[in-house]
Design a protein around this motif. Sequence first.
Motif, PDB file in Angstrom:
ATOM      1  N   ILE A  19      25.292  21.290  40.826  1.00 38.98           N
ATOM      2  CA  ILE A  19      25.682  21.972  42.060  1.00 38.98           C
ATOM      3  C   ILE A  19      26.389  23.287  41.718  1.00 38.98           C
ATOM      4  CG2 ILE A  19      27.172  21.859  44.098  1.00 38.98           C
ATOM      5  CD1 ILE A  19      26.621  18.831  44.167  1.00 38.98           C
ATOM      6  N   ALA A  20      27.279  23.250  40.738  1.00 40.34           N
ATOM      7  CA  ALA A  20      27.990  24.460  40.318  1.00 40.34           C
ATOM      8  C   ALA A  20      26.999  25.525  39.847  1.00 40.34           C
ATOM      9  CB  ALA A  20      28.981  24.120  39.203  1.00 40.34           C
ATOM     10  N   LEU A  21      26.016  25.105  39.072  1.00 39.51           N
ATOM     11  CA  LEU A  21      25.003  26.028  38.568  1.00 39.51           C
ATOM     12  C   LEU A  21      24.224  26.656  39.718  1.00 39.51           C
ATOM     13  CD1 LEU A  21      23.447  27.157  36.088  1.00 39.51           C
ATOM     14  CD2 LEU A  21      21.937  25.173  36.281  1.00 39.51           C
ATOM     15  N   LEU A  22      23.808  25.823  40.668  1.00 42.24           N
ATOM     16  CA  LEU A  22      22.988  26.307  41.775  1.00 42.24           C
ATOM     17  C   LEU A  22      23.777  27.175  42.754  1.00 42.24           C
ATOM     18  CD1 LEU A  22      21.068  22.969  42.370  1.00 42.24           C
ATOM     19  CD2 LEU A  22      20.057  25.112  41.561  1.00 42.24           C
ATOM     20  N   LYS A  23      25.074  26.938  42.850  1.00 50.33           N
ATOM     21  CA  LYS A  23      25.923  27.718  43.745  1.00 50.33           C
ATOM     22  C   LYS A  23      26.562  28.922  43.045  1.00 50.33           C
ATOM     23  CE  LYS A  23      25.775  25.368  47.679  1.00 50.33           C
ATOM     24  NZ  LYS A  23      25.134  25.954  48.896  1.00 50.33           N
ATOM     25  N   GLY A  24      26.396  29.019  41.735  1.00 53.51           N
ATOM     26  CA  GLY A  24      26.968  30.134  40.998  1.00 53.51           C
ATOM     27  C   GLY A  24      28.476  30.109  40.920  1.00 53.51           C
ATOM     28  N   LEU A  25      29.028  28.877  40.826  1.00 52.00           N
ATOM     29  CA  LEU A  25      30.474  28.705  40.759  1.00 52.00           C
ATOM     30  C   LEU A  25      30.853  27.977  39.482  1.00 52.00           C
ATOM     31  CD1 LEU A  25      31.089  27.523  44.440  1.00 52.00           C
ATOM     32  CD2 LEU A  25      31.518  29.810  43.518  1.00 52.00           C
ATOM     33  N   SER A  26      32.146  27.984  39.170  1.00 55.41           N
ATOM     34  CA  SER A  26      32.608  27.243  38.001  1.00 55.41           C
ATOM     35  C   SER A  26      32.589  25.748  38.301  1.00 55.41           C
ATOM     36  CB  SER A  26      34.023  27.665  37.621  1.00 55.41           C
ATOM     37  OG  SER A  26      34.954  27.190  38.595  1.00 55.41           O
ATOM     38  N   MET A  27      32.542  24.975  37.226  1.00 57.02           N
ATOM     39  CA  MET A  27      32.564  23.522  37.367  1.00 57.02           C
ATOM     40  C   MET A  27      33.865  23.080  38.033  1.00 57.02           C
ATOM     41  SD  MET A  27      30.816  20.683  36.328  1.00 57.02           S
ATOM     42  CE  MET A  27      31.127  18.953  35.864  1.00 57.02           C
ATOM     43  N   GLY A  28      34.982  23.676  37.630  1.00 56.69           N
ATOM     44  CA  GLY A  28      36.269  23.279  38.181  1.00 56.69           C
ATOM     45  C   GLY A  28      36.380  23.565  39.669  1.00 56.69           C
ATOM     46  N   GLU A  29      35.942  24.745  40.084  1.00 56.50           N
ATOM     47  CA  GLU A  29      36.008  25.101  41.503  1.00 56.50           C
ATOM     48  C   GLU A  29      35.098  24.199  42.326  1.00 56.50           C
ATOM     49  OE1 GLU A  29      35.407  28.985  44.448  1.00 56.50           O
ATOM     50  OE2 GLU A  29      34.876  29.123  42.319  1.00 56.50           O
ATOM     51  N   THR A  30      33.898  23.958  41.819  1.00 61.40           N
ATOM     52  CA  THR A  30      32.953  23.109  42.537  1.00 61.40           C
ATOM     53  C   THR A  30      33.480  21.691  42.656  1.00 61.40           C
ATOM     54  OG1 THR A  30      31.125  24.460  41.702  1.00 61.40           O
ATOM     55  CG2 THR A  30      30.573  22.282  42.582  1.00 61.40           C
ATOM     56  N   ALA A  31      34.005  21.150  41.559  1.00 61.31           N
ATOM     57  CA  ALA A  31      34.536  19.790  41.572  1.00 61.31           C
ATOM     58  C   ALA A  31      35.667  19.650  42.585  1.00 61.31           C
ATOM     59  CB  ALA A  31      35.016  19.393  40.182  1.00 61.31           C
ATOM     60  N   ALA A  32      36.538  20.650  42.646  1.00 65.23           N
ATOM     61  CA  ALA A  32      37.671  20.589  43.576  1.00 65.23           C
ATOM     62  C   ALA A  32      37.201  20.622  45.024  1.00 65.23           C
ATOM     63  CB  ALA A  32      38.625  21.750  43.306  1.00 65.23           C
ATOM     64  N   ILE A  33      36.211  21.459  45.314  1.00 65.73           N
ATOM     65  CA  ILE A  33      35.708  21.561  46.690  1.00 65.73           C
ATOM     66  C   ILE A  33      35.012  20.272  47.102  1.00 65.73           C
ATOM     67  CG2 ILE A  33      34.024  22.720  48.178  1.00 65.73           C
ATOM     68  CD1 ILE A  33      34.640  25.301  46.565  1.00 65.73           C
ATOM     69  N   VAL A  34      34.152  19.753  46.225  1.00 71.81           N
ATOM     70  CA  VAL A  34      33.398  18.538  46.540  1.00 71.81           C
ATOM     71  C   VAL A  34      34.339  17.348  46.707  1.00 71.81           C
ATOM     72  CG1 VAL A  34      31.729  16.887  45.612  1.00 71.81           C
ATOM     73  CG2 VAL A  34      31.248  19.336  45.505  1.00 71.81           C
ATOM     74  N   ARG A  35      35.320  17.233  45.828  1.00 70.82           N
ATOM     75  CA  ARG A  35      36.288  16.138  45.951  1.00 70.82           C
ATOM     76  C   ARG A  35      37.075  16.276  47.255  1.00 70.82           C
ATOM     77  NH1 ARG A  35      39.508  17.516  42.228  1.00 70.82           N
ATOM     78  NH2 ARG A  35      41.218  18.181  43.563  1.00 70.82           N
ATOM     79  N   GLY A  36      37.500  17.489  47.564  1.00 73.87           N
ATOM     80  CA  GLY A  36      38.237  17.721  48.799  1.00 73.87           C
ATOM     81  C   GLY A  36      37.413  17.397  50.035  1.00 73.87           C
TER      82      GLY A  36
END
Length: 268
Positions: free
Chosen positions: A237-254
């Motif tokens: 998801i991070a790759l496809l959205k062009g975001l960092s793994m950490g930012e993506t993980a935080a958003i998805v968890r939230g």
Amino acid sequence: MFDAIDAHIHLDMYPEERARQMCEELASDRVLGLVAVSRHLVSCQATQRLRKSFPDRVWAAYGYHPEQALPSAEELAELLAWIRERKDEMVAIGEVGLPYYTRTEVEAEGRHFEVEPYVEMLEQFIALAAELNKPVVLHAVYEDADVVIDLLQQHGVKKAHFHWFKGPASTVQRMIEAGYFISITPDVWYEEGVRTLVREYPLTHIMVETDGPWPFEGPFEGQETHPRMVHAVIEQIALLKGLSMGETAAIVRGNTERFYGLSEPDKD
């Protein structure tokens, strides 16, 4: 790895000893917990036992999976009453929906499939979700999803989670406009349709799941489906959205915590 939540797993479908072991392993795998869905009354009771054993790691959803024979009127009434009595211990109604795969298999054999009784059963679960003010976890793909969206809107249910969704762009747009959530499985690694869905859907409304014990292909071929696989999903998801793994993980968890109210203290 970053902290994550498996937003959809059939924990009761693993051997019970293995399910308990997996729950014990979550912390070491940076998985905060699981949303464990159910398939019928016995399944709900198994999910309930696991929730009681791991109240800070297993969040229960109770329902009746549509890809099976219909319950009798008495069985359905018993299940609905059982769920209603346990509204404070569950985070959602689910898994419920419509039997797309069963129906299409029957129709492919040239036989008629009576879907209306399944629609009527689903409407009872959606009405219950509205009554109890609970989110609903949905098995609803392709043309079935539009039927389900109509029912959700008729009953004023706004918190809907379409797990492992597949369907046309027009339906995806309806879901986005309604603010419904989806969850992505490990097949995002090798299914282009899923990758397209991730690109198009707002990240603010995406969760991750394993749907375990369902097996996956590609890099997961031959592996037991384990909650830790959500980290691989977040990576894509991070790759496809062009975001960092950490930012993506935080958003998805939230997203998951907000949708299911997981930041609230346990009610027991």
